[in-house]
Design a protein around this motif. Structure first.
Motif, PDB file in Angstrom:
ATOM      1  N   THR A  34       0.846  -1.191   0.000  1.00 60.11           N
ATOM      2  CA  THR A  34       0.000   0.000   0.000  1.00 60.11           C
ATOM      3  C   THR A  34       0.885   1.245   0.000  1.00 60.11           C
ATOM      4  N   ASN A  35       0.276   2.408  -0.234  1.00 60.27           N
ATOM      5  CA  ASN A  35       1.051   3.656  -0.177  1.00 60.27           C
ATOM      6  C   ASN A  35       1.689   3.836   1.194  1.00 60.27           C
ATOM      7  N   ARG A  36       0.945   3.500   2.239  1.00 59.83           N
ATOM      8  CA  ARG A  36       1.481   3.642   3.593  1.00 59.83           C
ATOM      9  C   ARG A  36       2.693   2.727   3.793  1.00 59.83           C
ATOM     10  N   GLN A  37       2.593   1.484   3.341  1.00 61.73           N
ATOM     11  CA  GLN A  37       3.713   0.541   3.484  1.00 61.73           C
ATOM     12  C   GLN A  37       4.917   0.993   2.660  1.00 61.73           C
ATOM     13  N   ALA A  39       5.615   4.103   1.891  1.00 62.30           N
ATOM     14  CA  ALA A  39       6.153   5.265   2.595  1.00 62.30           C
ATOM     15  C   ALA A  39       7.051   4.833   3.754  1.00 62.30           C
ATOM     16  N   GLU A  40       6.602   3.847   4.512  1.00 64.97           N
ATOM     17  CA  GLU A  40       7.401   3.362   5.639  1.00 64.97           C
ATOM     18  C   GLU A  40       8.691   2.709   5.162  1.00 64.97           C
ATOM     19  N   GLU A  46       3.479   9.661   3.226  1.00 64.30           N
ATOM     20  CA  GLU A  46       2.498   8.955   2.402  1.00 64.30           C
ATOM     21  C   GLU A  46       2.035   9.825   1.239  1.00 64.30           C
TER      22      GLU A  46
END
Length: 90
Positions: A34-37, A39-40, A46
Protein backbone atom coordinates in the motif's frame (compact mmCIF):
# COMPACT_ATOMS: atom_id res chain seq x y z
CA UNK A 1 18.70 -15.90 -31.11
CA UNK A 2 22.18 -14.47 -31.61
CA UNK A 3 20.69 -11.09 -32.45
CA UNK A 4 18.69 -11.13 -29.21
CA UNK A 5 21.79 -12.01 -27.19
CA UNK A 6 23.80 -9.23 -28.84
CA UNK A 7 21.02 -6.69 -28.28
CA UNK A 8 20.74 -7.55 -24.60
CA UNK A 9 17.55 -7.77 -22.60
CA UNK A 10 14.42 -6.16 -24.01
CA UNK A 11 13.36 -3.17 -21.93
CA UNK A 12 9.87 -1.75 -22.25
CA UNK A 13 10.20 1.81 -23.57
CA UNK A 14 7.68 3.07 -21.01
CA UNK A 15 10.17 2.29 -18.24
CA UNK A 16 12.73 4.67 -19.70
CA UNK A 17 10.63 7.65 -18.63
CA UNK A 18 10.55 6.57 -14.98
CA UNK A 19 13.03 7.85 -12.43
CA UNK A 20 14.88 5.37 -10.23
CA UNK A 21 12.59 6.30 -7.33
CA UNK A 22 9.45 5.76 -9.45
CA UNK A 23 10.82 2.41 -10.62
CA UNK A 24 11.39 1.29 -7.04
CA UNK A 25 7.86 2.36 -6.11
CA UNK A 26 6.51 0.45 -9.12
CA UNK A 27 8.30 -2.67 -7.88
CA UNK A 28 6.77 -2.23 -4.43
CA UNK A 29 3.32 -1.77 -5.96
CA UNK A 30 3.88 -5.04 -7.83
CA UNK A 31 4.67 -6.64 -4.47
CA UNK A 32 1.22 -5.58 -3.29
CA UNK A 33 2.36 -2.83 -0.93
CA UNK A 34 0.00 0.00 0.00
CA UNK A 35 1.05 3.66 -0.18
CA UNK A 36 1.48 3.64 3.59
CA UNK A 37 3.71 0.54 3.48
CA UNK A 38 5.76 2.03 0.63
CA UNK A 39 6.15 5.27 2.60
CA UNK A 40 7.40 3.36 5.64
CA UNK A 41 9.79 1.25 3.56
CA UNK A 42 11.26 4.24 1.74
CA UNK A 43 11.14 6.70 4.66
CA UNK A 44 8.84 9.06 2.77
CA UNK A 45 5.58 10.80 3.62
CA UNK A 46 2.50 8.95 2.40
CA UNK A 47 1.49 12.04 0.39
CA UNK A 48 4.87 11.96 -1.36
CA UNK A 49 4.28 8.34 -2.33
CA UNK A 50 0.83 9.26 -3.66
CA UNK A 51 2.46 11.93 -5.83
CA UNK A 52 5.04 9.45 -7.11
CA UNK A 53 2.31 6.92 -7.90
CA UNK A 54 0.29 9.53 -9.78
CA UNK A 55 3.34 10.57 -11.78
CA UNK A 56 4.37 7.04 -12.68
CA UNK A 57 0.82 6.12 -13.71
CA UNK A 58 0.73 9.15 -16.01
CA UNK A 59 4.11 8.28 -17.51
CA UNK A 60 3.00 4.69 -18.10
CA UNK A 61 -0.32 5.82 -19.58
CA UNK A 62 -2.32 3.98 -16.93
CA UNK A 63 -5.22 4.98 -14.72
CA UNK A 64 -5.06 2.49 -11.85
CA UNK A 65 -2.34 1.09 -9.66
CA UNK A 66 -3.62 -2.43 -10.38
CA UNK A 67 -2.71 -1.88 -14.03
CA UNK A 68 0.77 -0.80 -12.96
CA UNK A 69 1.10 -3.81 -10.65
CA UNK A 70 0.13 -6.18 -13.45
CA UNK A 71 2.50 -4.45 -15.86
CA UNK A 72 5.40 -4.69 -13.40
CA UNK A 73 4.65 -8.31 -12.56
CA UNK A 74 4.70 -9.22 -16.25
CA UNK A 75 8.01 -7.40 -16.72
CA UNK A 76 9.49 -9.21 -13.73
CA UNK A 77 8.28 -12.57 -15.06
CA UNK A 78 9.68 -11.81 -18.51
CA UNK A 79 13.05 -10.85 -17.00
CA UNK A 80 13.13 -14.03 -14.92
CA UNK A 81 12.25 -16.12 -17.95
CA UNK A 82 14.98 -14.46 -20.03
CA UNK A 83 17.49 -15.08 -17.23
CA UNK A 84 16.51 -18.77 -17.13
CA UNK A 85 16.78 -18.98 -20.90
CA UNK A 86 20.20 -17.32 -20.92
CA UNK A 87 21.42 -19.60 -18.13
CA UNK A 88 20.35 -22.78 -19.91
CA UNK A 89 21.02 -21.57 -23.44
CA UNK A 90 17.60 -22.79 -24.63
Amino acid sequence: MLARLRAGPQVDSRLASLTAQERRILDLIADGKTNRQIAETMFLAEKTVKNYVSNLLAKLGMERRTQAATFAARLNERSAQEARTDATGT
